[in-house]
Structures are given as structure tokens and as C-alpha cells.
Design an enzyme around this catalytic site. Structure first.
Site, PDB file in Angstrom:
ATOM      1  CG  ASP A  40       2.192  -2.046   5.084  1.00 10.59           C
ATOM      2  OD1 ASP A  40       1.394  -1.405   5.791  1.00 10.59           O
ATOM      3  OD2 ASP A  40       2.288  -1.864   3.853  1.00 10.59           O
ATOM      4  CE1 TYR A  86      -2.754   0.342   0.650  1.00 11.56           C
ATOM      5  CE2 TYR A  86      -0.882   1.055  -0.683  1.00 11.56           C
ATOM      6  CZ  TYR A  86      -1.451   0.805   0.551  1.00 11.56           C
ATOM      7  OH  TYR A  86      -0.723   1.020   1.687  1.00 11.56           O
ATOM      8  CG  HIS A 111       1.922   0.428  10.399  1.00  7.89           C
ATOM      9  ND1 HIS A 111       1.025  -0.595  10.173  1.00  7.89           N
ATOM     10  CD2 HIS A 111       2.610   0.605   9.229  1.00  7.89           C
ATOM     11  CE1 HIS A 111       1.144  -1.012   8.927  1.00  7.89           C
ATOM     12  NE2 HIS A 111       2.101  -0.306   8.332  1.00  7.89           N
TER      13      HIS A 111
END
Length: 288
Positions: free
Chosen positions: A115, A213, A266
Site C-alpha cells: 500500500d 494522501y 488488497h
């Protein structure tokens, strides 16, 4: 720089067993386990995990004679949660990894990321290839492949949450009450979802995690093509990262490359630890 003082010579440098790394005012917690003279493997976690996400993988790597260092990254370590989004530019995150290698006395290490940890791995392989013996990335495509896929697939829709996370404060209020439910609903084992959600309730933790982010628009470091031997593992049922970006990634690795397409989602460190450990050990064995 570390609380434990066990040392041993290896590879021409003095290697040190770590429990923490200090960088300026920041203090990063580190899980440093396995034989200290084994080939070193640095395990970088993603959102909203921490170094414990690698526990199942690390145990298998220790059995293969490898040493693992799994830090709680910036925003996740209680002593390293700056509130400013600019503190999470990728160039600072790469320097955190460099500081870890320096603190451990390692000229090079095998780097593994999942990730956001995978994005950090790609950036580090581009910015300081001399410090990486190899790279293994789970889930996350090369950033340039990701950008290219936005115009060729449904990746823009899959990634739309990243834009929503840019707003200050609102994502924290929306996620905090439902994070455990959201994580479990996305395929993460319930016990892991519960543990990560609890960690995100610590002061500043969720903001620190979301700042990865928010730091993207401010980042100056451009991740170029990678010249480090690389393995990329992608789950074909990944809810966030699609096949087009996964398949384009090979065009950005100018070194021996292996693409492992698995029947999984994921959360590969938690749900596919045996497979992932085997893939990592295979990559390390080629370079050891």
C-alpha cells in the site's frame, strides 16, 4: 538512537539491533527481529496499518534466516506525528527510510512495501537505489503506471477517495466512527481491523495517516524508472488498484522483474502471509 545495545559486525559495518530510530524531534518505533546477521529485510506498512501488519510474514522470514525491520512509519509512531501536511511529502518519507538504514548500520537492505509502504518503496528505489539490494512491492503499482492507468481504465474512479481525503478535518470525522467496519468490509480480517481502528483513535494518529494522501500535491520528488531488481505482487480482487496499472508497472522497471498475479484482495500481508513470505525470500535469495 536505540534502546537495545546488542551489536555484531556484518558486511564491513557494525549492525545494531533497533527498537526505535530518532530523526530530529521525531521518534519512530521499530520491530527488529530475526537473526541479526541474516540478510536484512525492511517491511513498510500501508494505510491504516502499522508495523504489526507484517507479523505473520516476518515470522516466516525469520524461519528462512532473514532479519526483519518493521517500523511504524511517520504519522503512525506516537513520537512521529507532525500535524502539518507538508511534513508528509514523499522526499521526507524517503529520508525516514534512509535514517532507519543508517541507524541499523546497514549499507543496503531488501525493501518490501505494501500500500503506501509500496509507494515509499518505489520512491526509495528511484531516489537512492544504492541503498536497496532489492525491492518487493505488494498491491501498489509504480506511480507512473498509476497515472497512466487513470486515462485507460476505471482507476480514477477507484482512486476517487484520495481526493476526498484532501479536505482538512472532514475525513477524520467521517472515518473515525466507522473505520473498523469499513476495513472489515473490504476484506481485512476482523482482528486486524479492530487493532488498526483502535490505533487510529490515538491522539493525532488518523490525521497523521491521512496526511500521507494530503502530502501528495506538495511532493517535489518524482519517482522515476527503477533500476533495482524488483518483484511486484498484485491481488486481482484488489478493490483500490486495478489490472491496467499493475500490468503497466513492468515498463518502469529497468532491472530483473517478476510480476506475481494472485487470487486475493488488497490486504496481502494479513491474508496471504505464506505466499508473500515465499515471494520475498525468493527475491532475497537471488540477490543474497
Amino acid at each position: 538512537m536505540d534502546r537495545r545495545t546488542s551489536t555484531t559486525p556484518g558486511g564491513g559495518v557494525m549492525m545494531r539491533r533497533l527498537s526505535e530510530v530518532r530523526r530530529g524531534r521525531l521518534r519512530f518505533d521499530v520491530r527488529d527481529d530475526g537473526p541479526i546477521d541474516g540478510e536484512p529485510v525492511v517491511l513498510l506498512h500501508g494505510f491504516p496499518q502499522d508495523g504489526s501488519s507484517w507479523n505473520r510474514v516476518a515470522a516466516r522470514l525469520h524461519g528462512a534466516g532473514l532479519r526483519t525491520l518493521a517500523p511504524d512509519l511517520r504519522g503512525y509512531s506516537a513520537g512521529a506525528r507532525p500535524p502539518q501536511r507538508a511534513a508528509y511529502r514523499m522526499e521526507w518519507l524517503v529520508e525516514d527510510l534512509r535514517a532507519l538504514l543508517d541507524a541499523a548500520g546497514l549499507d543496503r537492505a531488501h525493501v518490501v512495501g505494501h500500500d503506501w509502504g509500496g509507494a515509499l518503496g518505489w520512491a526509495a528505489a528511484s531516489a537512492m537505489p544504492e541503498r536497496l539490494a532489492s525491492l518487493t512491492v505488494a498491491s501498489t503499482p509504480h506511480p507512473a503506471a498509476m497515472v497512466r492507468s487513470l486515462w485507460r481504465s476505471d482507476q480514477a474512479l477507484r482512486s476517487s477517495y484520495m481526493l476526498a481525503f484532501q479536505a482538512p478535518g472532514l475525513p477524520e470525522r467521517a472515518l473515525a466512527p466507522r473505520l473498523e467496519e469499513i476495513l472489515a468490509g473490504s476484506g481485512l480480517p476482523v482482528a486486524d481491523a479492530t487493532r488498526y481502528a483502535a490505533r487510529m483513535r490515538e491522539p493525532g494518529a488518523l490525521t497523521g495517516a491521512l496526511n500521507w494522501y494530503r502530502g501528495v500535491p506538495l511532493t517535489r520528488l518524482q519517482t522515476g524508472d527503477v533500476v533495482v531488481p524488483t518483484t511486484y505482487v498484485w491481488g486481482r480482487d484488489d478493490f483500490a488498484l486495478g489490472r491496467v496499472a499493475a500490468e503497466l508497472t513492468q515498463e518502469h522497471v529497468l532491472a530483473p522483474y517478476r510480476f506475481v498475479d494472485v487470487d486475493a484482495g488488497h490486504w496481502l500481508p494479513e491474508t496471504e502471509p505464506a505466499l508473500l513470505a515465499d515471494v520475498i525470500a525468493d527475491r532475497v535469495a537471488v540477490r543474497a
